[in-house]
Design a protein around this motif. Structure first.
Motif, mmCIF file in Angstrom:
data_model
loop_
_atom_site.group_PDB
_atom_site.id
_atom_site.type_symbol
_atom_site.label_atom_id
_atom_site.label_comp_id
_atom_site.label_asym_id
_atom_site.label_seq_id
_atom_site.Cartn_x
_atom_site.Cartn_y
_atom_site.Cartn_z
ATOM 1 N N ASN A 1 -38.567 39.261 1.668
ATOM 2 C CA ASN A 1 -39.205 38.487 0.611
ATOM 3 C C ASN A 1 -40.569 39.098 0.297
ATOM 4 O O ASN A 1 -41.329 39.432 1.194
ATOM 5 C CB ASN A 1 -39.379 37.026 1.049
ATOM 6 N N GLY A 2 -40.855 39.262 -0.993
ATOM 7 C CA GLY A 2 -42.134 39.842 -1.408
ATOM 8 C C GLY A 2 -42.165 41.353 -1.412
ATOM 9 O O GLY A 2 -43.220 41.964 -1.588
ATOM 10 N N ALA A 3 -40.989 42.001 -1.249
ATOM 11 C CA ALA A 3 -40.954 43.471 -1.182
ATOM 12 C C ALA A 3 -41.060 44.137 -2.545
ATOM 13 O O ALA A 3 -41.349 45.324 -2.638
ATOM 14 C CB ALA A 3 -39.668 43.930 -0.494
ATOM 15 N N ASN B 1 -29.085 32.466 -2.535
ATOM 16 C CA ASN B 1 -30.232 31.811 -1.894
ATOM 17 C C ASN B 1 -30.035 30.300 -1.822
ATOM 18 O O ASN B 1 -29.773 29.641 -2.830
ATOM 19 C CB ASN B 1 -31.509 32.117 -2.689
ATOM 20 N N GLY B 2 -30.140 29.749 -0.629
ATOM 21 C CA GLY B 2 -30.059 28.300 -0.459
ATOM 22 C C GLY B 2 -28.653 27.726 -0.398
ATOM 23 O O GLY B 2 -28.492 26.517 -0.245
ATOM 24 N N LEU B 3 -27.639 28.577 -0.508
ATOM 25 C CA LEU B 3 -26.263 28.076 -0.506
ATOM 26 C C LEU B 3 -25.741 27.895 0.918
ATOM 27 O O LEU B 3 -26.168 28.586 1.850
ATOM 28 C CB LEU B 3 -25.339 29.047 -1.252
ATOM 29 N N ASP B 4 -24.783 26.979 1.067
ATOM 30 C CA ASP B 4 -24.119 26.821 2.359
ATOM 31 C C ASP B 4 -23.066 27.930 2.502
ATOM 32 O O ASP B 4 -22.796 28.663 1.539
ATOM 33 C CB ASP B 4 -23.501 25.426 2.498
ATOM 34 N N PRO B 5 -22.472 28.111 3.696
ATOM 35 C CA PRO B 5 -21.510 29.207 3.894
ATOM 36 C C PRO B 5 -20.363 29.228 2.882
ATOM 37 O O PRO B 5 -19.949 30.305 2.434
ATOM 38 C CB PRO B 5 -20.999 28.964 5.318
ATOM 39 N N SER C 1 -29.606 41.514 -5.862
ATOM 40 C CA SER C 1 -30.695 41.609 -4.883
ATOM 41 C C SER C 1 -30.503 40.568 -3.793
ATOM 42 O O SER C 1 -29.916 39.510 -4.007
ATOM 43 C CB SER C 1 -32.050 41.409 -5.569
ATOM 44 N N SER C 2 -31.020 40.889 -2.616
ATOM 45 C CA SER C 2 -30.926 39.962 -1.487
ATOM 46 C C SER C 2 -31.900 40.403 -0.406
ATOM 47 O O SER C 2 -32.341 41.555 -0.380
ATOM 48 C CB SER C 2 -29.510 39.938 -0.914
ATOM 49 N N GLY D 1 -41.711 43.414 11.836
ATOM 50 C CA GLY D 1 -42.501 42.218 11.579
ATOM 51 C C GLY D 1 -42.268 41.589 10.224
ATOM 52 O O GLY D 1 -42.913 40.626 9.876
ATOM 53 N N SER D 2 -41.331 42.150 9.430
ATOM 54 C CA SER D 2 -41.139 41.648 8.077
ATOM 55 C C SER D 2 -40.468 40.279 8.090
ATOM 56 O O SER D 2 -39.638 39.980 8.930
ATOM 57 C CB SER D 2 -40.287 42.623 7.272
#
Length: 304
Positions: free
Chosen positions: A40-42, A161-165, A189-190, A301-302
């Motif tokens: 995130n933020g890359a 993003n935010g989805l269940d399996p 993207s992911s 550390g990302s």
């Protein structure tokens, strides 16, 4: 016509003192499912916004379908569908009515609504108010909206993003079918390699705005070299025994770590250690996962 659907050259975006994207060069071929990976933020979303003409690059160039985005923006974007972050919708309207509002703007044929609802498997929910949809259904409706204009390129920013399996599986299978069944090239993207590796054939990894890796998933897998771990009594002396066989080994606590060897070579090393009166407690293969390789590339550390 170029074999590349997307080509960027030294694409950069600077916000005052912060460089969100730094000389990113992408190459995405027709028919690819290209996984654009990074913490995130890359810089993934900033890059995608530049590809869609939503923000201007500070430097560099973008070619889509072999055309310069700056010069032929409207002609290019007519052939591009996108879902950036969460889809917007009118909760009180049905799925069909939401798509009808977008269809009128795009001037797409009315029959296209039924087609895209069938593609995302929402045809049976067409007359249902969207406010009652699950998050996964809303994501699929967003993809349906992106497909309304019959695009040749589909750009999806964190679609799971935010989805269940179950929702993740639905979106993944949907994306995998795009090139084969509909001739659509996909950029997805992911921040999750485990998700992308199950659907993409090529991958680009970005960290702190810079591209760290771009190649096939198979090429990334080749980095996952195995080691043979032998837990043994008196490892210091055992190391000398192994060295005498011509095999390279290193100490790791009370174990020896050997580079990957054929099974008969491993058996020979074990036999020699036993002959030298060493007790063998365990012999096992240790293999880096793709996630391990990903963490090495983006940094331990990302935030993932």
């Amino acid at each position: 016509m170029s074999e590349f659907v997307i080509q960027t050259y030294n694409l950069s975006k600077q916000y005052r003192l912060h460089k969100a994207v730094d000389q990113v060069s992408l190459q995405i071929k027709k028919g690819d499912i290209y996984g654009f990976l990074g913490p995130n933020g890359a810089g993934k979303t900033t890059t995608i916004r530049m590809l869609l003409g939503l923000i201007k690059p500070s430097q560099g160039s973008i070619r889509i379908f072999g055309k310069d985005l700056r010069k032929e923006k409207l002609a290019i974007l007519r052939k591009v569908g996108s879902l950036v972050e969460y889809p917007s919708y009118y909760g009180h309207l049905t799925a069909y009515e939401n798509l009808e509002a977008i269809r009128r703007i795009l001037d797409a044929p009315k029959s296209r609504i039924d087609e895209v609802l069938a593609i995302v498997r929402l045809d049976k929910e067409a007359k249902r108010a969207v406010k009652g949809f699950s998050l996964g259904m809303k994501q699929r409706l967003g993809i349906a909206a992106a497909l309304l204009g019959n695009p040749e390129l589909l750009i999806l920013d964190e679609p799971t993003n935010g989805l269940d399996p179950a929702g993740i599986l639905e979106i993944r299978e949907l994306i995998k079918n795009m090139p084969k069944q509909h001739g659509i090239t996909v950029l997805v993207s992911s921040h999750l390699l485990s998700e992308v590796e199950q659907m993409a054939n090529r991958v680009g990894i970005i960290r702190n705005g810079s591209m760290m890796f771009e190649d096939t998933i198979d090429s990334l897998r080749k980095r996952t070299k195995s080691k043979i771990r032998i837990a043994v009594s008196n490892p210091d002396l055992a190391l000398r025994v192994v060295a005498s066989t011509g095999c390279y080994a290193e100490l790791h606590g009370t174990s020896l770590l050997l580079d990957e060897l054929p099974e008969d070579k491993v058996a020979g090393v074990v036999e020699m250690l036993v002959h030298a009166r060493h007790s063998i407690y365990r012999v096992e293969e240790q293999k880096k996962s793709l996630e391990d390789i990903f963490l090495e590339i983006v940094g331990e550390g990302s935030s993932l």
